[in-house]
Design a protein around this motif. Sequence first.
Motif, PDB file in Angstrom:
ATOM      1  N   LEU A 187       0.815  -1.224   0.000  1.00  0.00           N
ATOM      2  CA  LEU A 187       0.000   0.000   0.000  1.00  0.00           C
ATOM      3  C   LEU A 187       0.851   1.278   0.000  1.00  0.00           C
ATOM      4  O   LEU A 187       0.315   2.376   0.084  1.00  0.00           O
ATOM      5  CB  LEU A 187      -0.909   0.004   1.237  1.00  0.00           C
ATOM      6  CG  LEU A 187      -1.971  -1.096   1.302  1.00  0.00           C
ATOM      7  CD1 LEU A 187      -2.635  -1.116   2.672  1.00  0.00           C
ATOM      8  CD2 LEU A 187      -3.020  -0.878   0.211  1.00  0.00           C
ATOM      9  N   VAL A 217     -10.107   2.063   9.119  1.00  0.00           N
ATOM     10  CA  VAL A 217     -10.495   0.659   9.006  1.00  0.00           C
ATOM     11  C   VAL A 217     -10.058  -0.053  10.286  1.00  0.00           C
ATOM     12  O   VAL A 217      -8.921   0.131  10.734  1.00  0.00           O
ATOM     13  CB  VAL A 217      -9.822  -0.006   7.783  1.00  0.00           C
ATOM     14  CG1 VAL A 217     -10.042  -1.515   7.791  1.00  0.00           C
ATOM     15  CG2 VAL A 217     -10.348   0.607   6.490  1.00  0.00           C
ATOM     16  N   ILE A 238      -9.551  -3.812  11.984  1.00  0.00           N
ATOM     17  CA  ILE A 238      -9.533  -5.272  11.821  1.00  0.00           C
ATOM     18  C   ILE A 238      -9.309  -5.833  13.215  1.00  0.00           C
ATOM     19  O   ILE A 238      -8.250  -5.644  13.817  1.00  0.00           O
ATOM     20  CB  ILE A 238      -8.441  -5.709  10.827  1.00  0.00           C
ATOM     21  CG1 ILE A 238      -8.777  -5.138   9.434  1.00  0.00           C
ATOM     22  CG2 ILE A 238      -8.331  -7.244  10.787  1.00  0.00           C
ATOM     23  CD1 ILE A 238      -7.724  -5.353   8.385  1.00  0.00           C
ATOM     24  N   TYR A 259     -15.008   1.426   8.370  1.00  0.00           N
ATOM     25  CA  TYR A 259     -15.204   0.048   7.918  1.00  0.00           C
ATOM     26  C   TYR A 259     -14.564  -0.885   8.932  1.00  0.00           C
ATOM     27  O   TYR A 259     -13.401  -0.674   9.306  1.00  0.00           O
ATOM     28  CB  TYR A 259     -14.527  -0.182   6.559  1.00  0.00           C
ATOM     29  CG  TYR A 259     -14.995   0.777   5.488  1.00  0.00           C
ATOM     30  CD1 TYR A 259     -16.183   0.540   4.790  1.00  0.00           C
ATOM     31  CD2 TYR A 259     -14.268   1.929   5.208  1.00  0.00           C
ATOM     32  CE1 TYR A 259     -16.624   1.435   3.826  1.00  0.00           C
ATOM     33  CE2 TYR A 259     -14.708   2.828   4.248  1.00  0.00           C
ATOM     34  CZ  TYR A 259     -15.887   2.574   3.562  1.00  0.00           C
ATOM     35  OH  TYR A 259     -16.322   3.458   2.613  1.00  0.00           O
ATOM     36  N   LEU A 266     -13.797  -4.995   9.902  1.00  0.00           N
ATOM     37  CA  LEU A 266     -13.785  -6.381   9.476  1.00  0.00           C
ATOM     38  C   LEU A 266     -13.520  -7.181  10.739  1.00  0.00           C
ATOM     39  O   LEU A 266     -12.451  -7.063  11.344  1.00  0.00           O
ATOM     40  CB  LEU A 266     -12.667  -6.554   8.423  1.00  0.00           C
ATOM     41  CG  LEU A 266     -12.603  -7.828   7.616  1.00  0.00           C
ATOM     42  CD1 LEU A 266     -13.966  -8.242   7.075  1.00  0.00           C
ATOM     43  CD2 LEU A 266     -11.647  -7.628   6.440  1.00  0.00           C
ATOM     44  N   ILE A 311      -7.325 -12.785   8.271  1.00  0.00           N
ATOM     45  CA  ILE A 311      -7.809 -11.664   7.451  1.00  0.00           C
ATOM     46  C   ILE A 311      -6.692 -11.008   6.638  1.00  0.00           C
ATOM     47  O   ILE A 311      -6.870 -10.696   5.456  1.00  0.00           O
ATOM     48  CB  ILE A 311      -8.520 -10.608   8.337  1.00  0.00           C
ATOM     49  CG1 ILE A 311      -9.837 -11.180   8.866  1.00  0.00           C
ATOM     50  CG2 ILE A 311      -8.771  -9.328   7.550  1.00  0.00           C
ATOM     51  CD1 ILE A 311     -10.551 -10.296   9.845  1.00  0.00           C
ATOM     52  N   GLU A 316      -5.780 -12.674   3.454  1.00  0.00           N
ATOM     53  CA  GLU A 316      -6.893 -12.504   2.493  1.00  0.00           C
ATOM     54  C   GLU A 316      -6.885 -11.093   1.902  1.00  0.00           C
ATOM     55  O   GLU A 316      -7.137 -10.895   0.712  1.00  0.00           O
ATOM     56  CB  GLU A 316      -8.236 -12.752   3.192  1.00  0.00           C
ATOM     57  CG  GLU A 316      -8.502 -14.230   3.479  1.00  0.00           C
ATOM     58  CD  GLU A 316      -9.689 -14.451   4.426  1.00  0.00           C
ATOM     59  OE1 GLU A 316      -9.864 -15.595   4.869  1.00  0.00           O
ATOM     60  OE2 GLU A 316     -10.433 -13.479   4.723  1.00  0.00           O
ATOM     61  N   LEU A 317      -6.568 -10.143   2.772  1.00  0.00           N
ATOM     62  CA  LEU A 317      -6.523  -8.749   2.320  1.00  0.00           C
ATOM     63  C   LEU A 317      -5.392  -8.581   1.294  1.00  0.00           C
ATOM     64  O   LEU A 317      -5.567  -7.929   0.259  1.00  0.00           O
ATOM     65  CB  LEU A 317      -6.312  -7.838   3.528  1.00  0.00           C
ATOM     66  CG  LEU A 317      -6.348  -6.335   3.295  1.00  0.00           C
ATOM     67  CD1 LEU A 317      -7.662  -5.899   2.657  1.00  0.00           C
ATOM     68  CD2 LEU A 317      -6.140  -5.578   4.607  1.00  0.00           C
ATOM     69  N   ALA A 360      -6.645  -9.917  -1.891  1.00  0.00           N
ATOM     70  CA  ALA A 360      -7.679  -9.077  -2.504  1.00  0.00           C
ATOM     71  C   ALA A 360      -7.074  -7.815  -3.118  1.00  0.00           C
ATOM     72  O   ALA A 360      -7.619  -7.234  -4.060  1.00  0.00           O
ATOM     73  CB  ALA A 360      -8.733  -8.710  -1.465  1.00  0.00           C
ATOM     74  N   LEU A 361      -5.939  -7.375  -2.573  1.00  0.00           N
ATOM     75  CA  LEU A 361      -5.293  -6.176  -3.112  1.00  0.00           C
ATOM     76  C   LEU A 361      -4.549  -6.481  -4.406  1.00  0.00           C
ATOM     77  O   LEU A 361      -4.187  -5.575  -5.154  1.00  0.00           O
ATOM     78  CB  LEU A 361      -4.314  -5.591  -2.082  1.00  0.00           C
ATOM     79  CG  LEU A 361      -4.965  -4.872  -0.897  1.00  0.00           C
ATOM     80  CD1 LEU A 361      -3.957  -4.665   0.218  1.00  0.00           C
ATOM     81  CD2 LEU A 361      -5.574  -3.550  -1.320  1.00  0.00           C
TER      82      LEU A 361
END
Lengths: 311, 248
Positions: A221, A277, A279, A293, A295, A302, A305-306, A309-310
């Motif tokens: 990121l 966010v 988590i 947000y 999660l 997680i 998975e993140l 997904a990125l």
Amino acid sequence: MTTLLLADHDNATLGSATARALSAARELGADVHVLIAGSNAKPAAEAAAKLEGVAKVLLADDPSLDHQRAEPAAALVVALAKDYDAIVAPATSSGKNILPRAAALLDVMQISDIIKVVAPNTFERPIYAGNAIETVESTDTKKVITVRGAAFPAAKEGTAAAPIETVAVTPAESGSAFVSESLSKSDRPELTAARIVVSGGRALGSSEKFNEVLLPLADKLHAAVGASRAAVDAGYAPNDFQVGQTGKIVAPELYIAIGLSGAIQHLAGMKDSKVIVAINKDEDAPIVQIADYSLIGDLFTIIPELDKALG
Amino acid sequence: MKVLVPIKQVIDANVRPRVKADGTGVDLANVKLSINPFCEIAVEEAIRLKEKGKASEIVVVSIGPAKAQEIIRSAYALGADRGLFVETEERVEPLAVAKVLQAIIAAEQPGLVILGKQAIDDDSNQTGQMLAGLLGWPQATFASKLEVDGDRATVTREVDGGLETLALTLPAIVTTDLRLNNPRYPTLPNIMKAKKKAIDVKKPEDFGIDITPRLKVLKVSEPPARKPGIKVASAEELVKDLKAAGVL
Ligand SMILES: Cc1cc2nc3c(=O)[nH]c(=O)nc-3n(C[C@H](O)[C@H](O)[C@H](O)COP(=O)(O)OP(=O)(O)OC[C@H]3O[C@@H](n4cnc5c(N)ncnc54)[C@H](O)[C@@H]3O)c2cc1C
């Protein structure tokens, strides 16, 4: 008259905190002179001269000013103070160290960590870990102010460079000496300047896990890495990662809080982020209450998975 | 060597502060008050210096409303030797506190003064630096390690970029950061003994110091509230939402 801005720099470069404090200083309505107190600090002075809205740069270059020790730096500010109505510094560890010392010598009550200039003598500042905002009017003729960087935009570079003037330094016995430093080295963005911050808490469990889980995500990121006090106290992350009331104050576009509960002292350092966010495996955690947000689940499932997904 | 530790009573760190409806301040009635956590770390550090034979006497000083005397007793229960309380119902700003401390230090002549780096109520982070300036003493703020050897102190400081170590010639001012130590819990017998110990009570006027505030508090308000958020079911959904919000 004029405003003096004490810059935070490392002689070679000027931190973004100074550019942010400059925006606050300009709101006082007077010309701004930037003071670079350092040793072999011409590059920092040249960087300051380029910033839009700087009328003049004062370069105080002397070995005694290396490492910005409080005693010589405050003495210099006091020596220059008579020509200024206001003296401003970013609320960095260096600004917070030097400026109150100068304020006392000037018999001025400093206004710490302002987040808004209401008028040249009236300011807003957070108190009680940001759970309240105080509006104060200073009755001192000179104002001494530190600025919370997260509350002001960084001044941009202008088209013309301001003149750089050298000021004489008379080194005096200070009773303090620099011994050593150990600075964190990183290619990641600086915490208080980053667009995205990925922050980890006690749930990470060890420094190995902290690095293994958070760093790849941060790198993907282009994010800076932060931590809660619990994570720093436990040695999962270095002290300069701590976000909070007594650590760094950040307000990035995106703050991802991973396995940290969001104690008021932590929220104080990040709740002005644009998007938050959380988590966390506990849906009642305070961080979940303020997040945009959330999660809910185990971070160790997680985060992979993140990552996926990125892409 | 005498070590002086200025301490402040504040709202307890575990209490959520509430702004008064009339906007004049934070509601402190019926709220748990404690010694400021950073001040507690300062007291603990002084006690450790005494245990190591580096300090001979620990004097604690507090300035505040009558009720704040309690924290002198808390410091006694931890191991402070002597307490001085300067009583005032006025709002005292860091500059005024520093001036009162300067006067006390002129009489007490400590070799080292350890203060908390900030009080968790006004979050000013000024008093130690101001005091150092007024006294013309060297300072090391945000300390995470302190070693005293003869008339020198070596202090590691938490700075934005990492850690910095300074050597100071005593007398000097040190302000504490969170990782300097973990304060001990007082034992019950020590709490009982602390109740009986004398406290020397003074007024700011006794030092001839004008403590009139320089800042007028025009208003105290709630910070802006954040809008309510949502729960997302999966990492994919989160990424989609963050892209839609324009932050990824
Ligand atoms: C004077 C003072 C100053 C302070 N200053 C600061 C400061 O500047 N910054 C700061 O951060 N704190 C500060 N604190 C400390 C603060 O009060 C909290 O103790 C600290 O922030 C807690 O850290 P944490 O959230 O990581 O830990 P915890 O509160 O223990 O939270 C851990 C969280 O992880 C979650 N979790 C556990 N396992 C998992 C898992 N497998 N997957 C997902 N989630 C999981 C839990 O549900 C919990 O919410 C200060 C305290 C004091 C007294």
